[in-house]
Design a protein around this motif. Structure first.
Motif, mmCIF file in Angstrom:
data_model
loop_
_atom_site.group_PDB
_atom_site.id
_atom_site.type_symbol
_atom_site.label_atom_id
_atom_site.label_comp_id
_atom_site.label_asym_id
_atom_site.label_seq_id
_atom_site.Cartn_x
_atom_site.Cartn_y
_atom_site.Cartn_z
ATOM 1 N N HIS A 283 0.815 -1.215 0.000
ATOM 2 C CA HIS A 283 0.000 0.000 0.000
ATOM 3 C C HIS A 283 0.851 1.270 0.000
ATOM 4 O O HIS A 283 0.483 2.278 0.613
ATOM 5 N N ILE A 284 1.953 1.213 -0.722
ATOM 6 C CA ILE A 284 2.834 2.382 -0.828
ATOM 7 C C ILE A 284 2.063 3.607 -1.340
ATOM 8 O O ILE A 284 2.332 4.745 -0.938
ATOM 9 N N GLU A 285 1.092 3.379 -2.210
ATOM 10 C CA GLU A 285 0.327 4.499 -2.777
ATOM 11 C C GLU A 285 -0.470 5.245 -1.712
ATOM 12 O O GLU A 285 -0.881 6.387 -1.931
ATOM 13 N N ASP A 286 -0.695 4.613 -0.564
ATOM 14 C CA ASP A 286 -1.436 5.265 0.521
ATOM 15 C C ASP A 286 -0.492 5.907 1.537
ATOM 16 O O ASP A 286 -0.848 6.078 2.708
ATOM 17 N N CYS A 287 0.691 6.257 1.092
ATOM 18 C CA CYS A 287 1.728 6.819 1.967
ATOM 19 C C CYS A 287 1.224 8.068 2.696
ATOM 20 O O CYS A 287 0.648 8.970 2.087
ATOM 21 N N THR A 288 1.456 8.110 4.006
ATOM 22 C CA THR A 288 1.098 9.274 4.812
ATOM 23 C C THR A 288 2.320 10.016 5.334
ATOM 24 O O THR A 288 2.185 11.040 6.004
ATOM 25 N N LYS A 293 6.323 8.891 -1.013
ATOM 26 C CA LYS A 293 6.377 7.446 -1.239
ATOM 27 C C LYS A 293 7.741 6.984 -1.737
ATOM 28 O O LYS A 293 8.144 5.848 -1.473
ATOM 29 N N ASP A 294 8.483 7.839 -2.460
ATOM 30 C CA ASP A 294 9.824 7.437 -2.899
ATOM 31 C C ASP A 294 10.735 7.245 -1.690
ATOM 32 O O ASP A 294 11.556 6.314 -1.655
ATOM 33 N N LEU A 296 9.682 6.397 1.265
ATOM 34 C CA LEU A 296 9.218 5.176 1.920
ATOM 35 C C LEU A 296 9.723 3.932 1.200
ATOM 36 O O LEU A 296 10.145 2.956 1.831
ATOM 37 N N LEU A 297 9.701 3.955 -0.114
ATOM 38 C CA LEU A 297 10.245 2.829 -0.883
ATOM 39 C C LEU A 297 11.719 2.613 -0.566
ATOM 40 O O LEU A 297 12.177 1.474 -0.408
ATOM 41 N N VAL A 356 1.630 4.309 6.151
ATOM 42 C CA VAL A 356 0.523 4.214 5.195
ATOM 43 C C VAL A 356 -0.781 4.131 5.980
ATOM 44 O O VAL A 356 -0.803 3.703 7.140
#
Length: 375
Positions: A283-288, A293-294, A296-297, A356
């Motif tokens: 659920h990287i796309e839901d990064c908070t 998100k980059d 976080l990745l 996320v």
């Protein structure tokens, strides 16, 4: 013996560290000292150890594994009755939580609820001596106390003990299950700290060191009863990491498992970690996390590198195998309502530290992976 500064704290470790506790008290000019510890911890040190302290050592043993507000009040009353001028805590997180709360409550109004008053910086000194290696509570500035059956978190910079004394030899005599659970708690704290939205370069540095130390040292610690110092120091580093970043989803999900099924805290946190780790990857796309998100990745890539794995799937599989290797069971469902009780129990604040967004339905799905149906 090694001495290290951490924020406003001095950490003493290595050979001779335990004996340094009495010298610290002497250097501070302490008179009567309140020692918050279990009877077994008191006995394990031997009377000669306690005789080295200046003045009188007043022991307070009357506290629970999940310390109650009234128990802290009793410790505070004893501190004042015996005219103590310093606190020493020895044991696991419970002893340290009690000692921290006594210190915080001392400057407050006795006629009002301490938890509802403005937090103040107590000026008495606190020496913390962990007898387990898991929570790292000796180097954190928060505590837990139960008021009318409800868990209350207390946080303030002055709760950080002034001295942490790491006597690794305490770990030699821990029961095997406790060794496994507390070690996993330290590892979970370090991993969760690394991806927390509150992480900093400092907290990540501590987390990296803790993960490396546990990964390298756990076989000897569990299987051969060696590597005590490496695990004790790893737990302390993990504590320093979460003191900055706080814990996230796995810890948030673990607390009700502990109370419902009787699992040790670290055991409960560990069985929650693989699911939250996989969910994070999916659920990287839901990064908070405000860093994006980059970022976080890249965080997940770095965790994989620390474990020597190619991707998150391999890292999660490694952690799951570790739980199996340690022969730690999963909870067995006691009724259809278990999943609902668990998913409704999660502390939203700790979920907000997770990078996320997590929905209640997602919690239900993750709990169903953890709690097994009866055979």
């Amino acid at each position: 013996m090694r001495k290290e500064s951490y924020k406003t704290q001095e950490i003493v470790s290595g050979p001779g560290a335990l004996q340094e506790a009495a010298q610290i008290a002497k250097n501070l000019g302490a008179q009567n000292i309140l020692a918050v510890c279990s009877r077994s911890a008191r006995k394990h040190c031997g009377e000669e150890f306690w005789r080295e302290f200046p003045g009188k050592v007043v022991f307070f043993h009357e506290f629970s594994p999940n310390p109650k507000y009234e128990e802290v009040e009793a410790g505070l009353a004893l501190y004042e009755k015996e005219r103590c001028g310093m606190i020493l805590s020895m044991g696991g997180g419970s002893a340290m939580d009690v000692a921290k709360c006594i210190k915080m409550f001392l400057p407050m109004d006795r006629d009002k609820n301490y938890l509802k008053q403005e937090k103040k910086a107590g000026d008495i000194k606190h020496i913390a001596i962990p007898s387990t290696a898991g929570t790292g509570s000796e180097s954190t500035s928060f505590a837990v106390v139960y008021y009318q059956g409800e868990k209350q978190s207390v946080a303030h910079p002055s709760l950080l003990p002034d001295y942490a004394v790491l006597h690794a030899e305490f770990l030699e005599h821990l029961p095997l299950y406790q060794k496994k659970a507390t070690m996993l708690d330290a590892l979970c704290q370090a991993i969760e700290s690394y991806w927390s939205v509150n992480s900093t370069e400092e907290s990540r540095g501590y987390a990296r060191q803790a993960i490396a130390a546990v990964r390298e040292s756990w076989p000897g610690y569990v299987q051969e009863n060696t590597n005590w110092r490496q695990i004790m120091e790893a737990a302390n580093l993990a504590g320093r990491a979460i003191n900055i970043s706080k814990t996230t989803a796995a810890h948030a999900m673990s607390y009700k498992i502990t109370s419902m099924y009787g699992f040790a805290h670290g055991h409960a946190a560990a069985i929650c970690l693989p699911g939250t780790w996989a969910y994070l990857q999916e659920h990287i796309e839901d990064c908070t996390d405000s860093r994006g998100k980059d970022y976080l990745l890249q965080t997940l890539v770095e965790l994989n590198q620390m474990l020597g794995k190619e991707n998150t799937e391999e890292s999660v599989a490694w952690f799951t195998r570790l739980i199996d290797t340690l022969e730690l069971p999963y909870p067995i469902e006691s009724g259809e309502e278990d999943i609902e009780i668990l998913s409704s129990s999660v502390n939203a604040e700790r979920l907000n530290n997770f990078p996320v967004k997590v929905t209640k339905e997602a919690l239900r799905i993750m709990y169903r992976q953890i709690v097994k149906e009866p055979q």
